[in-house]
Design a protein around this motif. Structure first.
Motif, PDB file in Angstrom:
ATOM      1  N   HIS A 135      71.968  65.931  45.934  1.00  0.00           N
ATOM      2  CA  HIS A 135      72.174  66.791  47.108  1.00  0.00           C
ATOM      3  C   HIS A 135      73.529  67.466  47.003  1.00  0.00           C
ATOM      4  CE1 HIS A 135      73.404  68.040  51.139  1.00  0.00           C
ATOM      5  NE2 HIS A 135      72.116  68.185  51.376  1.00  0.00           N
ATOM      6  N   GLU A 136      73.551  68.781  47.111  1.00  0.00           N
ATOM      7  CA  GLU A 136      74.789  69.563  47.077  1.00  0.00           C
ATOM      8  C   GLU A 136      75.050  70.150  48.450  1.00  0.00           C
ATOM      9  OE1 GLU A 136      78.123  70.865  46.601  1.00  0.00           O
ATOM     10  OE2 GLU A 136      77.303  70.097  44.704  1.00  0.00           O
ATOM     11  N   ALA A 137      76.167  69.749  49.073  1.00  0.00           N
ATOM     12  CA  ALA A 137      76.482  70.197  50.423  1.00  0.00           C
ATOM     13  C   ALA A 137      77.224  71.523  50.437  1.00  0.00           C
ATOM     14  CB  ALA A 137      77.315  69.142  51.152  1.00  0.00           C
ATOM     15  N   ASN A 138      77.996  71.797  49.399  1.00  0.00           N
ATOM     16  CA  ASN A 138      78.854  72.976  49.409  1.00  0.00           C
ATOM     17  C   ASN A 138      78.149  74.209  48.863  1.00  0.00           C
ATOM     18  OD1 ASN A 138      81.549  72.070  50.393  1.00  0.00           O
ATOM     19  ND2 ASN A 138      81.309  70.602  48.708  1.00  0.00           N
ATOM     20  N   ALA A 139      78.727  75.353  49.149  1.00  0.00           N
ATOM     21  CA  ALA A 139      78.145  76.609  48.692  1.00  0.00           C
ATOM     22  C   ALA A 139      78.251  76.771  47.180  1.00  0.00           C
ATOM     23  CB  ALA A 139      78.838  77.779  49.393  1.00  0.00           C
ATOM     24  N   ARG A 140      79.186  76.049  46.560  1.00  0.00           N
ATOM     25  CA  ARG A 140      79.315  76.053  45.111  1.00  0.00           C
ATOM     26  C   ARG A 140      79.340  74.620  44.622  1.00  0.00           C
ATOM     27  NH1 ARG A 140      83.911  80.815  44.397  1.00  0.00           N
ATOM     28  NH2 ARG A 140      82.497  82.579  44.686  1.00  0.00           N
ATOM     29  N   ALA A 141      78.458  74.301  43.702  1.00  0.00           N
ATOM     30  CA  ALA A 141      78.318  72.922  43.241  1.00  0.00           C
ATOM     31  C   ALA A 141      79.531  72.465  42.451  1.00  0.00           C
ATOM     32  CB  ALA A 141      77.071  72.784  42.379  1.00  0.00           C
ATOM     33  N   VAL A 156      68.455  69.231  45.671  1.00  0.00           N
ATOM     34  CA  VAL A 156      68.450  69.767  47.030  1.00  0.00           C
ATOM     35  C   VAL A 156      69.834  70.333  47.324  1.00  0.00           C
ATOM     36  CG1 VAL A 156      68.179  69.183  49.473  1.00  0.00           C
ATOM     37  CG2 VAL A 156      66.709  68.101  47.765  1.00  0.00           C
ATOM     38  N   ALA A 157      69.889  71.446  48.037  1.00  0.00           N
ATOM     39  CA  ALA A 157      71.170  72.061  48.397  1.00  0.00           C
ATOM     40  C   ALA A 157      71.176  72.419  49.869  1.00  0.00           C
ATOM     41  CB  ALA A 157      71.432  73.297  47.549  1.00  0.00           C
ATOM     42  N   ALA A 158      72.393  72.545  50.401  1.00  0.00           N
ATOM     43  CA  ALA A 158      72.535  72.897  51.812  1.00  0.00           C
ATOM     44  C   ALA A 158      72.284  74.373  52.052  1.00  0.00           C
ATOM     45  CB  ALA A 158      73.930  72.520  52.304  1.00  0.00           C
ATOM     46  N   VAL A 159      72.759  75.211  51.135  1.00  0.00           N
ATOM     47  CA  VAL A 159      72.650  76.664  51.289  1.00  0.00           C
ATOM     48  C   VAL A 159      72.271  77.273  49.951  1.00  0.00           C
ATOM     49  CG1 VAL A 159      74.305  76.808  53.193  1.00  0.00           C
ATOM     50  CG2 VAL A 159      75.121  76.960  50.835  1.00  0.00           C
ATOM     51  N   PRO A 160      71.732  78.492  49.959  1.00  0.00           N
ATOM     52  CA  PRO A 160      71.424  79.159  48.691  1.00  0.00           C
ATOM     53  C   PRO A 160      72.698  79.481  47.910  1.00  0.00           C
ATOM     54  CG  PRO A 160      70.290  80.209  50.548  1.00  0.00           C
ATOM     55  CD  PRO A 160      71.296  79.277  51.132  1.00  0.00           C
ATOM     56  N   GLY A 161      72.535  79.666  46.596  1.00  0.00           N
ATOM     57  CA  GLY A 161      73.637  80.136  45.775  1.00  0.00           C
ATOM     58  C   GLY A 161      74.582  79.064  45.288  1.00  0.00           C
ATOM     59  N   SER A 162      74.173  77.793  45.326  1.00  0.00           N
ATOM     60  CA  SER A 162      75.060  76.710  44.902  1.00  0.00           C
ATOM     61  C   SER A 162      75.293  76.705  43.400  1.00  0.00           C
ATOM     62  CB  SER A 162      74.479  75.356  45.318  1.00  0.00           C
ATOM     63  OG  SER A 162      73.278  75.086  44.609  1.00  0.00           O
ATOM     64  N   GLY A 163      74.431  77.374  42.642  1.00  0.00           N
ATOM     65  CA  GLY A 163      74.536  77.355  41.195  1.00  0.00           C
ATOM     66  C   GLY A 163      73.659  76.308  40.539  1.00  0.00           C
ATOM     67  N   LEU A 164      72.934  75.520  41.328  1.00  0.00           N
ATOM     68  CA  LEU A 164      72.024  74.512  40.788  1.00  0.00           C
ATOM     69  C   LEU A 164      70.618  75.093  40.716  1.00  0.00           C
ATOM     70  CD1 LEU A 164      73.244  71.319  42.686  1.00  0.00           C
ATOM     71  CD2 LEU A 164      74.000  72.224  40.476  1.00  0.00           C
ATOM     72  N   ASN A 166      66.680  75.623  40.618  1.00  0.00           N
ATOM     73  CA  ASN A 166      65.500  75.040  41.273  1.00  0.00           C
ATOM     74  C   ASN A 166      65.854  74.141  42.453  1.00  0.00           C
ATOM     75  OD1 ASN A 166      63.774  76.240  39.294  1.00  0.00           O
ATOM     76  ND2 ASN A 166      64.288  74.566  37.885  1.00  0.00           N
ATOM     77  N   ALA A 167      66.968  74.432  43.109  1.00  0.00           N
ATOM     78  CA  ALA A 167      67.375  73.619  44.264  1.00  0.00           C
ATOM     79  C   ALA A 167      66.553  73.996  45.496  1.00  0.00           C
ATOM     80  CB  ALA A 167      68.855  73.810  44.553  1.00  0.00           C
ATOM     81  N   GLN A 168      66.054  72.990  46.176  1.00  0.00           N
ATOM     82  CA  GLN A 168      65.352  73.186  47.442  1.00  0.00           C
ATOM     83  C   GLN A 168      66.388  73.242  48.559  1.00  0.00           C
ATOM     84  OE1 GLN A 168      62.574  70.062  48.332  1.00  0.00           O
ATOM     85  NE2 GLN A 168      61.945  70.948  50.300  1.00  0.00           N
ATOM     86  N   ILE A 169      66.317  74.231  49.431  1.00  0.00           N
ATOM     87  CA  ILE A 169      67.313  74.406  50.491  1.00  0.00           C
ATOM     88  C   ILE A 169      66.866  73.631  51.733  1.00  0.00           C
ATOM     89  CG2 ILE A 169      68.643  76.059  51.838  1.00  0.00           C
ATOM     90  CD1 ILE A 169      68.955  76.194  48.731  1.00  0.00           C
ATOM     91  N   LEU A 170      67.640  72.586  52.076  1.00  0.00           N
ATOM     92  CA  LEU A 170      67.289  71.728  53.216  1.00  0.00           C
ATOM     93  C   LEU A 170      68.396  71.610  54.256  1.00  0.00           C
ATOM     94  CD1 LEU A 170      65.428  68.635  51.660  1.00  0.00           C
ATOM     95  CD2 LEU A 170      64.457  70.666  52.733  1.00  0.00           C
ATOM     96  N   GLY A 171      69.608  72.033  53.932  1.00  0.00           N
ATOM     97  CA  GLY A 171      70.729  71.797  54.837  1.00  0.00           C
ATOM     98  C   GLY A 171      71.427  70.489  54.502  1.00  0.00           C
ATOM     99  N   ILE A 172      72.299  70.050  55.405  1.00  0.00           N
ATOM    100  CA  ILE A 172      73.084  68.828  55.202  1.00  0.00           C
ATOM    101  C   ILE A 172      72.594  67.755  56.174  1.00  0.00           C
ATOM    102  CG2 ILE A 172      75.389  67.795  55.285  1.00  0.00           C
ATOM    103  CD1 ILE A 172      76.556  70.502  54.701  1.00  0.00           C
ATOM    104  N   PRO A 173      72.297  66.556  55.689  1.00  0.00           N
ATOM    105  CA  PRO A 173      71.941  65.469  56.610  1.00  0.00           C
ATOM    106  C   PRO A 173      73.100  65.162  57.568  1.00  0.00           C
ATOM    107  CG  PRO A 173      71.406  64.875  54.346  1.00  0.00           C
ATOM    108  CD  PRO A 173      72.225  66.128  54.281  1.00  0.00           C
ATOM    109  N   LEU A 174      72.785  65.103  58.849  1.00  0.00           N
ATOM    110  CA  LEU A 174      73.791  64.859  59.875  1.00  0.00           C
ATOM    111  C   LEU A 174      73.420  63.629  60.697  1.00  0.00           C
ATOM    112  CD1 LEU A 174      74.207  68.515  61.193  1.00  0.00           C
ATOM    113  CD2 LEU A 174      75.672  67.326  59.553  1.00  0.00           C
ATOM    114  N   ARG A 175      74.427  63.053  61.333  1.00  0.00           N
ATOM    115  CA  ARG A 175      74.204  61.891  62.203  1.00  0.00           C
ATOM    116  C   ARG A 175      73.219  62.239  63.317  1.00  0.00           C
ATOM    117  NH1 ARG A 175      79.653  61.259  64.561  1.00  0.00           N
ATOM    118  NH2 ARG A 175      79.820  63.425  63.920  1.00  0.00           N
ATOM    119  N   HIS A 176      72.373  61.269  63.638  1.00  0.00           N
ATOM    120  CA  HIS A 176      71.367  61.463  64.679  1.00  0.00           C
ATOM    121  C   HIS A 176      72.035  61.787  66.019  1.00  0.00           C
ATOM    122  CE1 HIS A 176      67.120  61.465  65.099  1.00  0.00           C
ATOM    123  NE2 HIS A 176      67.065  60.533  66.017  1.00  0.00           N
TER     124      HIS A 176
END
Length: 369
Positions: A135-141, A156-164, A166-176
């Motif tokens: 999982h990549e949280a930042n805009a650049r891996a 999996v990445a938080a946002v498009p354009g991370s440089g990884l 075939n990354a699926q864009i899901l966002g960042i897991p956050l506390r409930h």
């Protein structure tokens, strides 16, 4: 079936064993723990084990959330050629050996990495043995995730354009507590908790666990004008960094433990633009002035751009942040409830409040593959 021909199957007779690698900083640890919580909600029989080191916040944050912590030797990743780079292979070998001991001990079914100096040995230790999710949280891996993504089962990445790739864009897991926050329902309680005015707009200011010098200086300069306009201020300024206290409508704290209550008390935010900060602020529907940290490769500005493009905030360069700029940007919002509401909805719409459970489904799906 992995790309190496190894079939990964869950252990018979027990729940899945998930190993998370996100130690070092809160920006790595918090998404990992949010995923752990989501895995446990979806599979109460699951076991989640965290990898970490003696350094950073691992030993503070991870056990406090109820997850076992297995320590591995730290592997700092130098950004530039140096003597540390020459010592890196030896450090990695020791850490990888320790990771493999842990994977065998907990009978791991999957390793989920979030970048940083814990993730690299985790990826190398799991390679060919246990499936990996990156999982990549930042805009650049970063370096660790660039390596791990080469042989991961899923990326999996938080946002498009991370440089990884075939990354699926899901966002960042956050506390409930953040993703389920009802700000309106908690507003009165939250303001009472911090000693803020019950009525009128409130600006929340924070710059990370140590505060932020430029944010603190700008708020100190803007404070008389904010208070004249009837704007309350809740300011997490870091240890020993706050403006002089004792002013009605201003609450300064070294740090804020209950950030969900701070969000509930606020109407707008002045903050940095780290990946976790942007994700949380947008998830709770708060408009923000983002002031990217002026170091690195510009990833903080990139983190905030999707929210800004959606109309949920603005970016102000650190060098341009002054007391006058704070007043010019924020007072018009804070005096216009309709505009605040529209910007808040835009911010919320740009986020991924369900990223924790969606990532948990990816992780559990990899085990079943």
């Amino acid at each position: 079936m992995s790309q190496y021909g190894t079939q990964y199957l869950p252990r018979m007779g027990s729940g899945p064993s998930v190993v998370i690698a996100g130690g070092g900083t809160a920006g790595h640890i918090e998404p990992a723990l949010a995923l752990a919580d989501a895995v446990k909600r979806l599979r109460p029989d699951a076991t989640v084990t965290a990898l970490g080191t003696e350094k950073g916040l691992d030993r503070t944050l991870i056990p406090a959330r109820g997850y076992p912590l297995e320590l591995i030797p730290p592997v700092p990743l130098p950004r530039k050629p140096s003597a540390d780079l020459l010592r890196l292979p030896g450090r990695v070998r020791g850490a990888v050996a320790r990771v493999r001991e842990v994977l065998e001990k907990v009978d791991a079914d999957v390793v989920v990495g979030f970048g940083g100096y814990v993730a690299l040995p985790a990826y190398l230790g799991a390679r060919g043995r246990v499936p990996i999710v990156v999982h990549e949280a930042n805009a650049r891996a970063g370096l660790a995730n660039k390596v791990g993504a080469r042989f991961a089962a899923r990326v999996v990445a938080a946002v498009p354009g991370s440089g990884l790739r075939n990354a699926q864009i899901l966002g960042i897991p956050l506390r409930h507590a953040v993703t389920t926050l009802d700000r309106a329902a908690l507003r009165a309680e939250a303001r009472a908790r911090f000693g803020l005015p019950a009525d009128g707009p409130v600006l929340l200011v924070f710059g990370g666990s140590q505060g932020a010098r430029s944010l603190n200086a700008a708020v100190a300069a803007a404070l008389p004008g904010l208070l004249r306009e009837g704007v309350g201020v809740l300011h997490a300024h870091g240890a020993g960094n706050g403006p002089a206290g004792g002013q009605a409508g201003y609450v300064g704290l070294p740090y804020i433990d209950d950030m969900h209550l701070a969000y509930a008390a606020a109407d707008a935010v002045l903050c940095r633009a780290g990946a976790m900060t942007v994700a949380e602020v947008s998830a709770v529907g708060l408009p923000a002035v983002y002031v990217p940290l002026p170091i690195g490769n510009g990833e903080q500005a990139l983190n905030a751009q999707p929210v800004v493009a959606a109309g949920g905030g603005v970016i102000v360069p650190d060098a341009e942040l002054t007391g006058d700029r704070v007043l010019a940007e924020l007072v018009p919002w804070l005096k216009d409830p309709a505009r605040l509401a529209a910007m808040g909805e835009a911010a919320r719409g740009s986020g991924h409040a369900d990223a924790d459970e969606r990532l948990a489904e990816v992780v559990l799906g990899v085990i079943r593959t």
